[in-house]
Enzyme design. Sequence first.
Site, short mmCIF file in Angstrom:
data_model
loop_
_atom_site.label_atom_id
_atom_site.label_comp_id
_atom_site.label_asym_id
_atom_site.label_seq_id
_atom_site.Cartn_x
_atom_site.Cartn_y
_atom_site.Cartn_z
N LYS A 149 11.99 -0.50 11.47
CA LYS A 149 13.35 -0.63 10.95
C LYS A 149 13.68 -2.10 10.69
O LYS A 149 12.99 -2.97 11.20
CB LYS A 149 14.36 0.00 11.92
CG LYS A 149 14.40 -0.63 13.32
CD LYS A 149 15.27 0.20 14.26
CE LYS A 149 15.41 -0.48 15.61
NZ LYS A 149 16.13 0.33 16.59
N HIS A 162 27.06 -1.84 12.08
CA HIS A 162 27.70 -0.79 12.87
C HIS A 162 29.20 -0.74 12.59
O HIS A 162 29.86 0.27 12.85
CB HIS A 162 27.50 -1.05 14.38
CG HIS A 162 26.08 -0.91 14.82
ND1 HIS A 162 25.23 -1.98 14.97
CD2 HIS A 162 25.36 0.19 15.15
CE1 HIS A 162 24.06 -1.56 15.38
NE2 HIS A 162 24.10 -0.24 15.49
N ASP A 235 19.57 4.90 9.22
CA ASP A 235 20.07 4.21 10.42
C ASP A 235 21.20 5.04 11.02
O ASP A 235 21.96 5.65 10.30
CB ASP A 235 20.56 2.81 10.05
CG ASP A 235 20.73 1.92 11.27
OD1 ASP A 235 20.59 2.43 12.40
OD2 ASP A 235 21.01 0.73 11.09
#
Length: 235
Positions: A149, A162, A235
């Site tokens: 990732k 986020h 994600d």
Amino acid sequence: NLLFQNLLQEGLGGVIFFAQNLKNRDKFKNLMEEINSKSPIPTFLSIDQEGGLVERTIKLDKKVNYLTPFALSQSENTDLIEQHTEIMAHDLLDLGINMDFNPLLDVNTNPYNPVIGVRSFSQDTAKVEQYSKIVYEALSENSIIPVGKHFPGHGAASVDSHFDMPQINMNMDELENIHIKPFISAINNNIDALMVAHVNYTAFNRETIPASLSKEVISDYLINKLNFNGLVISD
């Protein structure tokens, strides 16, 4: 949980666990056995276990304290990195986990990056390629599915994805020569799975959409151009 059991029986493919789910080792192992017994198909039982900042076993009894990828890279000791990963893999296997969202293939070129930082091996592309390869190969050799990732590279971001969507304004040559190279190396070494970033890359998309929703990034580039035939995870 009846809803969860129904989802498993209907073919739910994977479950991710966080620190709040891992407190008592024996109870967690029993939960893994229960999931496996109720699921008609093999289930991805996954975790974000990187070491240091992102360590989902942090609340677990009899836990192991791991180093961050950056700390590992500072040793420049490839044997240490391999042994560290093997200990992590055996710990996850003992718990019943079979997939780890690890390693980061991100090159941390932005020193003010609020979300990558010491989670990355280095700001140097070659070191990220070298050390991440040790990790994904050691995980795989010890029966843990590694997931590299965050494709096509989160290291230049200045926003934590986020909370908001970062935008990376970098031309394709720069992206490929610095940030995508570790992913190409991982693909050439047959990594099983890659996670795609919630980041907008203007080299791929003029409209403001994240790579995780981009046909240009996933279908056109990752699958068709780079010939990645493994599992693609958002994600």
